[in-house]
Structures are given as structure tokens and as C-alpha cells.
Design a protein around this motif. Structure first.
Motif, PDB file in Angstrom:
ATOM      1  N   ILE A 203       0.805  -1.058   0.002  1.00 36.29           N
ATOM      2  CA  ILE A 203      -0.095  -0.085   0.130  1.00 36.29           C
ATOM      3  C   ILE A 203       0.925   1.043   0.025  1.00 36.29           C
ATOM      4  O   ILE A 203       0.701   2.173  -0.895  1.00 36.29           O
ATOM      5  N   ALA A 204       1.842   1.175   0.831  1.00 36.87           N
ATOM      6  CA  ALA A 204       2.870   2.538   1.006  1.00 36.87           C
ATOM      7  C   ALA A 204       3.582   2.605  -0.274  1.00 36.87           C
ATOM      8  O   ALA A 204       3.839   3.752  -0.684  1.00 36.87           O
ATOM      9  N   GLY A 205       3.874   1.545  -0.850  1.00 34.66           N
ATOM     10  CA  GLY A 205       4.437   1.745  -2.283  1.00 34.66           C
ATOM     11  C   GLY A 205       3.653   2.169  -3.830  1.00 34.66           C
ATOM     12  O   GLY A 205       4.287   2.675  -4.321  1.00 34.66           O
ATOM     13  N   GLN A 206       2.397   1.886  -3.544  1.00 33.23           N
ATOM     14  CA  GLN A 206       1.365   2.241  -4.436  1.00 33.23           C
ATOM     15  C   GLN A 206       0.768   3.551  -4.299  1.00 33.23           C
ATOM     16  O   GLN A 206       0.353   3.978  -5.263  1.00 33.23           O
ATOM     17  N   PHE A 207       0.540   3.939  -3.131  1.00 35.16           N
ATOM     18  CA  PHE A 207      -0.377   5.028  -2.891  1.00 35.16           C
ATOM     19  C   PHE A 207       0.197   6.009  -2.043  1.00 35.16           C
ATOM     20  O   PHE A 207       1.173   5.727  -0.988  1.00 35.16           O
ATOM     21  N   LYS A 208      -0.114   7.126  -1.924  1.00 36.69           N
ATOM     22  CA  LYS A 208       0.332   8.363  -1.041  1.00 36.69           C
ATOM     23  C   LYS A 208      -0.557   8.481   0.097  1.00 36.69           C
ATOM     24  O   LYS A 208      -0.205   9.040   1.057  1.00 36.69           O
ATOM     25  N   ASP A 209      -1.892   8.140  -0.115  1.00 36.61           N
ATOM     26  CA  ASP A 209      -2.548   8.308   1.278  1.00 36.61           C
ATOM     27  C   ASP A 209      -3.630   6.907   1.348  1.00 36.61           C
ATOM     28  O   ASP A 209      -3.321   5.829   0.759  1.00 36.61           O
ATOM     29  N   CYS A 210      -4.630   7.059   1.768  1.00 37.96           N
ATOM     30  CA  CYS A 210      -5.453   6.091   2.470  1.00 37.96           C
ATOM     31  C   CYS A 210      -6.459   5.350   1.577  1.00 37.96           C
ATOM     32  O   CYS A 210      -6.637   5.953   0.418  1.00 37.96           O
ATOM     33  N   LEU A 211      -6.520   4.223   1.727  1.00 38.46           N
ATOM     34  CA  LEU A 211      -7.646   3.214   1.002  1.00 38.46           C
ATOM     35  C   LEU A 211      -8.915   3.350   1.774  1.00 38.46           C
ATOM     36  O   LEU A 211      -8.828   3.304   2.933  1.00 38.46           O
ATOM     37  N   CYS A 212      -9.961   3.053   0.934  1.00 32.48           N
ATOM     38  CA  CYS A 212     -11.457   3.030   1.700  1.00 32.48           C
ATOM     39  C   CYS A 212     -11.298   1.676   2.319  1.00 32.48           C
ATOM     40  O   CYS A 212     -10.876   0.821   2.308  1.00 32.48           O
ATOM     41  N   ARG A 213     -12.618   1.416   3.143  1.00 34.33           N
ATOM     42  CA  ARG A 213     -12.777   0.078   3.892  1.00 34.33           C
ATOM     43  C   ARG A 213     -12.888  -1.054   2.997  1.00 34.33           C
ATOM     44  O   ARG A 213     -12.417  -2.098   3.257  1.00 34.33           O
ATOM     45  N   ILE A 214     -13.431  -0.667   1.782  1.00 32.98           N
ATOM     46  CA  ILE A 214     -13.875  -1.997   0.842  1.00 32.98           C
ATOM     47  C   ILE A 214     -12.313  -2.530   0.194  1.00 32.98           C
ATOM     48  O   ILE A 214     -12.163  -3.441   0.131  1.00 32.98           O
ATOM     49  N   CYS A 215     -11.614  -1.380  -0.268  1.00 29.18           N
ATOM     50  CA  CYS A 215     -10.537  -1.792  -0.904  1.00 29.18           C
ATOM     51  C   CYS A 215      -9.361  -2.214   0.268  1.00 29.18           C
ATOM     52  O   CYS A 215      -8.613  -3.153  -0.305  1.00 29.18           O
ATOM     53  N   LEU A 216      -9.387  -1.710   1.338  1.00 32.75           N
ATOM     54  CA  LEU A 216      -8.549  -2.197   2.312  1.00 32.75           C
ATOM     55  C   LEU A 216      -8.696  -3.747   2.603  1.00 32.75           C
ATOM     56  O   LEU A 216      -8.026  -4.518   2.941  1.00 32.75           O
ATOM     57  N   GLY A 217     -10.102  -3.951   2.839  1.00 34.98           N
ATOM     58  CA  GLY A 217     -10.488  -5.268   2.794  1.00 34.98           C
ATOM     59  C   GLY A 217      -9.938  -6.214   1.769  1.00 34.98           C
ATOM     60  O   GLY A 217      -9.644  -7.463   2.008  1.00 34.98           O
ATOM     61  N   LYS A 218     -10.050  -5.520   0.399  1.00 41.55           N
ATOM     62  CA  LYS A 218      -9.734  -6.696  -0.668  1.00 41.55           C
ATOM     63  C   LYS A 218      -8.102  -6.767  -0.309  1.00 41.55           C
ATOM     64  O   LYS A 218      -7.678  -7.771  -0.852  1.00 41.55           O
ATOM     65  N   VAL A 219      -7.194  -5.678   0.074  1.00 41.66           N
ATOM     66  CA  VAL A 219      -6.036  -6.067   0.310  1.00 41.66           C
ATOM     67  C   VAL A 219      -5.868  -7.205   1.379  1.00 41.66           C
ATOM     68  O   VAL A 219      -5.144  -7.953   1.302  1.00 41.66           O
ATOM     69  N   ALA A 220      -6.677  -7.062   2.471  1.00 44.56           N
ATOM     70  CA  ALA A 220      -6.508  -8.088   3.776  1.00 44.56           C
ATOM     71  C   ALA A 220      -6.669  -9.244   3.139  1.00 44.56           C
ATOM     72  O   ALA A 220      -6.004 -10.400   3.629  1.00 44.56           O
ATOM     73  N   THR A 221      -7.732  -9.567   2.301  1.00 43.66           N
ATOM     74  CA  THR A 221      -8.027 -10.936   1.802  1.00 43.66           C
ATOM     75  C   THR A 221      -7.240 -11.289   0.598  1.00 43.66           C
ATOM     76  O   THR A 221      -7.255 -12.584   0.107  1.00 43.66           O
ATOM     77  N   GLY A 222      -6.392 -10.691   0.027  1.00 39.89           N
ATOM     78  CA  GLY A 222      -5.445 -10.808  -1.060  1.00 39.89           C
ATOM     79  C   GLY A 222      -6.210 -10.687  -2.246  1.00 39.89           C
ATOM     80  O   GLY A 222      -5.385 -11.039  -3.361  1.00 39.89           O
ATOM     81  N   GLU A 223      -7.335 -10.118  -2.487  1.00 36.60           N
ATOM     82  CA  GLU A 223      -7.898  -9.972  -3.813  1.00 36.60           C
ATOM     83  C   GLU A 223      -7.140  -8.770  -4.556  1.00 36.60           C
ATOM     84  O   GLU A 223      -7.067  -8.705  -5.705  1.00 36.60           O
TER      85      GLU A 223
END
Length: 67
Positions: A38-58
Motif C-alpha cells: 500500500i505504501a509503495g502504491q499510494f500516497k494516502d489511505c484506501l477506503c474500507r472496501i479496498c483495504l478489505g480486498k488487500v486484507a483478503t489478497g484480492e
């Protein structure tokens, strides 16, 4: 940071509220590798849905749909 801040998810472009270090994102449970991605791809936060997708590996280091 005081109070909720309106932000826009850098991945899906949807608006959401961030409340800083005591935000909901601290309870999602992402790995250090995912946080680094996330830190390498984005400068700021992701929303709950997208962060959940990162958590599940999607979305993220194990995803074939990397940006």
C-alpha cells in the motif's frame, strides 16, 4: 488530526471518512507485506472496501490485478 476527514480512496476513487490512527483501518488486520505494498502504491489511505480486498489478497502483492 482532529475529527473525521473526508478523503477519496486512491484505488477506487470513492469518498470516505478517516479519523486518523484510531480509525476502522486499524482493525482490518493487514500484514506488514500488504502495508508495504500500500505504501509503495499510494500516497494516502484506501477506503474500507479496498483495504478489505488487500486484507483478503484480492488486491495487492498476491493479486494478479496489480496497478
Amino acid at each position: 488530526m482532529r475529527g473525521p476527514v473526508e478523503k477519496v480512496c486512491e484505488y477506487c476513487r470513492q469518498p470516505f471518512q478517516c479519523v486518523g490512527y484510531e480509525c476502522w483501518c486499524g482493525t482490518v488486520g493487514i500484514t506488514e507485506q500488504q502495508m508495504d505494498w500500500i505504501a509503495g502504491q499510494f500516497k494516502d489511505c484506501l477506503c474500507r472496501i479496498c483495504l478489505g480486498k488487500v486484507a483478503t489478497g484480492e488486491l495487492g502483492p498476491r493479486s494478479s490485478s496489480m496497478m
